[in-house]
Design a protein around this motif. Structure first.
Motif, PDB file in Angstrom:
ATOM      1  N   ALA A  25      -0.692 -10.652  -9.608  1.00  0.00           N
ATOM      2  CA  ALA A  25      -1.416 -11.035 -10.698  1.00  0.00           C
ATOM      3  C   ALA A  25      -0.092  -9.815 -11.385  1.00  0.00           C
ATOM      4  N   GLU A  26       1.152  -8.935 -10.792  1.00  0.00           N
ATOM      5  CA  GLU A  26       1.178  -7.876 -11.454  1.00  0.00           C
ATOM      6  C   GLU A  26       3.218  -9.207 -11.455  1.00  0.00           C
ATOM      7  N   GLU A  27       3.223  -9.850 -11.119  1.00  0.00           N
ATOM      8  CA  GLU A  27       4.384 -10.677 -11.825  1.00  0.00           C
ATOM      9  C   GLU A  27       3.845 -11.199 -13.065  1.00  0.00           C
ATOM     10  N   ARG A  28       2.774 -11.765 -13.228  1.00  0.00           N
ATOM     11  CA  ARG A  28       2.566 -12.507 -14.284  1.00  0.00           C
ATOM     12  C   ARG A  28       2.469 -11.704 -15.468  1.00  0.00           C
ATOM     13  N   LYS A  29       1.943 -10.157 -15.468  1.00  0.00           N
ATOM     14  CA  LYS A  29       1.615  -9.472 -16.703  1.00  0.00           C
ATOM     15  C   LYS A  29       3.656  -9.254 -16.715  1.00  0.00           C
ATOM     16  N   ALA A  30       4.189  -8.930 -16.180  1.00  0.00           N
ATOM     17  CA  ALA A  30       5.613  -8.219 -16.233  1.00  0.00           C
ATOM     18  C   ALA A  30       6.582  -9.807 -17.259  1.00  0.00           C
ATOM     19  N   LEU A  31       6.284 -10.665 -16.467  1.00  0.00           N
ATOM     20  CA  LEU A  31       6.702 -11.576 -17.206  1.00  0.00           C
ATOM     21  C   LEU A  31       5.945 -12.424 -18.998  1.00  0.00           C
ATOM     22  N   ASP A  32       5.060 -12.032 -18.545  1.00  0.00           N
ATOM     23  CA  ASP A  32       3.685 -12.020 -20.023  1.00  0.00           C
ATOM     24  C   ASP A  32       4.688 -10.584 -21.218  1.00  0.00           C
ATOM     25  N   VAL A  33       5.025  -9.690 -20.480  1.00  0.00           N
ATOM     26  CA  VAL A  33       5.609  -8.149 -21.338  1.00  0.00           C
ATOM     27  C   VAL A  33       7.472  -8.602 -21.145  1.00  0.00           C
ATOM     28  N   GLU A  34       7.763  -9.400 -20.463  1.00  0.00           N
ATOM     29  CA  GLU A  34       9.341  -9.287 -20.553  1.00  0.00           C
ATOM     30  C   GLU A  34       9.151 -10.204 -22.020  1.00  0.00           C
ATOM     31  N   TYR A  35       8.535 -11.358 -21.879  1.00  0.00           N
ATOM     32  CA  TYR A  35       8.711 -12.372 -23.018  1.00  0.00           C
ATOM     33  C   TYR A  35       8.101 -12.099 -24.278  1.00  0.00           C
ATOM     34  N   ALA A  36       6.937 -11.226 -24.069  1.00  0.00           N
ATOM     35  CA  ALA A  36       6.639 -10.381 -25.225  1.00  0.00           C
ATOM     36  C   ALA A  36       7.957  -9.431 -26.201  1.00  0.00           C
ATOM     37  N   THR A  37       8.953  -9.324 -25.607  1.00  0.00           N
ATOM     38  CA  THR A  37       9.817  -7.904 -25.900  1.00  0.00           C
ATOM     39  C   THR A  37      11.148  -8.867 -26.012  1.00  0.00           C
ATOM     40  N   ASN A  38      11.028 -10.183 -25.465  1.00  0.00           N
ATOM     41  CA  ASN A  38      13.105 -10.919 -25.880  1.00  0.00           C
ATOM     42  C   ASN A  38      12.113 -12.227 -26.462  1.00  0.00           C
ATOM     43  N   TYR A  39      11.492 -12.330 -26.740  1.00  0.00           N
ATOM     44  CA  TYR A  39      11.212 -13.763 -27.243  1.00  0.00           C
ATOM     45  C   TYR A  39      12.050 -14.073 -28.741  1.00  0.00           C
ATOM     46  N   SER A  40      12.283 -15.088 -28.541  1.00  0.00           N
ATOM     47  CA  SER A  40      13.446 -16.284 -29.730  1.00  0.00           C
ATOM     48  C   SER A  40      12.972 -17.747 -29.834  1.00  0.00           C
ATOM     49  N   PHE A  41      13.043 -18.334 -30.480  1.00  0.00           N
ATOM     50  CA  PHE A  41      12.820 -19.310 -31.425  1.00  0.00           C
ATOM     51  C   PHE A  41      14.438 -20.444 -29.761  1.00  0.00           C
ATOM     52  N   ARG A  42      15.121 -19.395 -29.824  1.00  0.00           N
ATOM     53  CA  ARG A  42      15.902 -20.492 -29.101  1.00  0.00           C
ATOM     54  C   ARG A  42      15.786 -20.180 -27.689  1.00  0.00           C
ATOM     55  N   LYS A  43      15.043 -19.254 -27.507  1.00  0.00           N
ATOM     56  CA  LYS A  43      14.392 -19.029 -25.720  1.00  0.00           C
ATOM     57  C   LYS A  43      13.008 -20.432 -25.249  1.00  0.00           C
ATOM     58  N   ASP A  44      12.000 -19.859 -26.535  1.00  0.00           N
ATOM     59  CA  ASP A  44      11.175 -21.138 -26.926  1.00  0.00           C
ATOM     60  C   ASP A  44      11.959 -22.137 -26.569  1.00  0.00           C
ATOM     61  N   ILE A  45      12.751 -22.919 -27.450  1.00  0.00           N
ATOM     62  CA  ILE A  45      13.818 -24.385 -26.858  1.00  0.00           C
ATOM     63  C   ILE A  45      13.795 -24.358 -25.610  1.00  0.00           C
ATOM     64  N   GLN A  46      14.098 -23.410 -24.875  1.00  0.00           N
ATOM     65  CA  GLN A  46      14.647 -23.191 -23.316  1.00  0.00           C
ATOM     66  C   GLN A  46      13.487 -23.235 -22.451  1.00  0.00           C
ATOM     67  N   ILE A  47      12.187 -22.816 -22.501  1.00  0.00           N
ATOM     68  CA  ILE A  47      11.099 -22.586 -22.057  1.00  0.00           C
ATOM     69  C   ILE A  47      10.063 -24.316 -21.803  1.00  0.00           C
ATOM     70  N   LEU A  48      10.000 -24.660 -23.320  1.00  0.00           N
ATOM     71  CA  LEU A  48      10.036 -25.763 -23.541  1.00  0.00           C
ATOM     72  C   LEU A  48      10.618 -26.902 -22.434  1.00  0.00           C
ATOM     73  N   LEU A  49      11.962 -27.408 -23.242  1.00  0.00           N
ATOM     74  CA  LEU A  49      13.107 -28.071 -21.751  1.00  0.00           C
ATOM     75  C   LEU A  49      12.627 -28.062 -20.669  1.00  0.00           C
ATOM     76  N   ARG A  50      12.433 -26.648 -20.265  1.00  0.00           N
ATOM     77  CA  ARG A  50      11.986 -26.312 -18.346  1.00  0.00           C
ATOM     78  C   ARG A  50      10.278 -26.763 -18.383  1.00  0.00           C
ATOM     79  N   THR A  51       9.570 -27.003 -18.674  1.00  0.00           N
ATOM     80  CA  THR A  51       8.041 -27.236 -19.283  1.00  0.00           C
ATOM     81  C   THR A  51       7.847 -28.826 -18.476  1.00  0.00           C
TER      82      THR A  51
END
Length: 296
Positions: A260-286
């Motif tokens: 659970a700690e890893e999940r929460k840490a990744l959520d915080v990381e995304y909220a701190t650094n999200y961008s449209f470019r990173k969203d496209i990268q996540i979609l391609l990895r999905t």
């Protein structure tokens, strides 16, 4: 000669300065917490225009193309079990905003009522129990004999091991999320649409409405969101709520190994650094991640 003292206040004594109205500390803390939530909501609503435009275009196109699949899945769900085709639960998304979260129904109609009976199968709860120290044992000596060198006093006035107390507190807070392996409430067609993530497709309606984005932090059930109000983890709610996100593609297929700690840490990381470019990268990895056997 007696002199009469002049009346310096013909209209009466001057008004006394008002003292500050001090409120209880708990009340001030609650006001500060509410202010933080309002601030989070204000910041979270500033979604990039390109991200919102892409969400609308993509979700509308996919909904139109997948309409025959929607009809087929709806028919299979109705043939296997009674109840509605779609299921919604209230989730907490951007800025702690609550909304209806839609999915294809993959469980029995009475799944919510049966949750309490299967909570003992929660993987995160089991991990927390394994990490909890044995009651009454001094953690400083790891089972060896000898008096504790770092004692605290509990609310009942009894001495306790400081390290033991810290471990027990961490264990209690560990099971924020619920993930049940081999959940007996899932139907046969439900298992298939979960493993292929087809059950998530109705959330495209949430994206079209603006409740969610294609990429973001997963919106949480109310009982999970209320545990994440500290400054450390509340940051996750500054990001858009999403169908897929950083933690889903980081360890897809290895959900049992992600704490659970890893999940929460990744959520915080995304909220701190999200961008449209990173969203496209996540979609391609999905898309490759959807082929993994384990549903997370």
């Amino acid at each position: 000669m007696n002199a009469t003292a002049p009346n310096l206040y013909p209209s009466g004594p001057p008004p006394q300065p008002l003292l500050p109205s001090w409120r209880p500390l708990t009340h001030r803390k609650s006001r500060k917490a509410a202010a933080r939530k309002r601030s989070a909501a204000t910041r979270a609503l500033r979604m990039p225009l390109a991200k919102r435009a892409f969400d609308i275009l993509f979700s509308a196109t996919v909904l139109l193309v997948l309409l025959p699949l929607f009809l087929l899945v709806a028919l299979l769900i109705k043939l296997e079990s009674k109840g509605p085709v779609l299921y919604y639960s209230y989730r907490v998304g951007t800025g702690y905003r609550k909304f209806r979260f839609w999915k294809f129904r993959s469980m029995r109609q009475d799944a919510d009522q049966l949750l309490a009976s299967v909570k003992n199968l929660n993987q995160y709860q089991a991990a927390a129990a394994d990490a909890a120290p044995e009651p009454g044992v001094c953690a400083c000596h790891a089972g060896q004999q000898g008096p504790c060198q770092n004692q605290l006093i509990d609310k009942n006035g009894h001495p306790i091991c400081e390290k033991h107390y810290a471990q027990a507190k961490k264990a209690r807070e560990q099971a924020t999320f619920i993930k049940i392996a081999n959940d007996p409430r899932i139907t046969r067609i439900g298992l298939f649409i979960r493993n292929t993530s087809i059950d998530e497709l109705p959330q495209l309606f949430n994206v079209l409405r603006g409740d969610m984005s294609l990429v973001g932090n997963r919106p949480l059930p109310l009982y999970e969101a209320e545990k994440l109000t500290t400054d450390q983890f509340a940051t996750r709610f500054l990001a858009p709520a999403g169908i897929t996100g950083l933690w889903q593609v980081s360890k897809r297929g290895k959900g049992g190994d992600m704490s659970a700690e890893e999940r929460k840490a990744l959520d915080v990381e995304y909220a701190t650094n999200y961008s449209f470019r990173k969203d496209i990268q996540i979609l391609l990895r999905t898309f490759p991640a959807l082929l993994q056997k384990e549903n997370v």
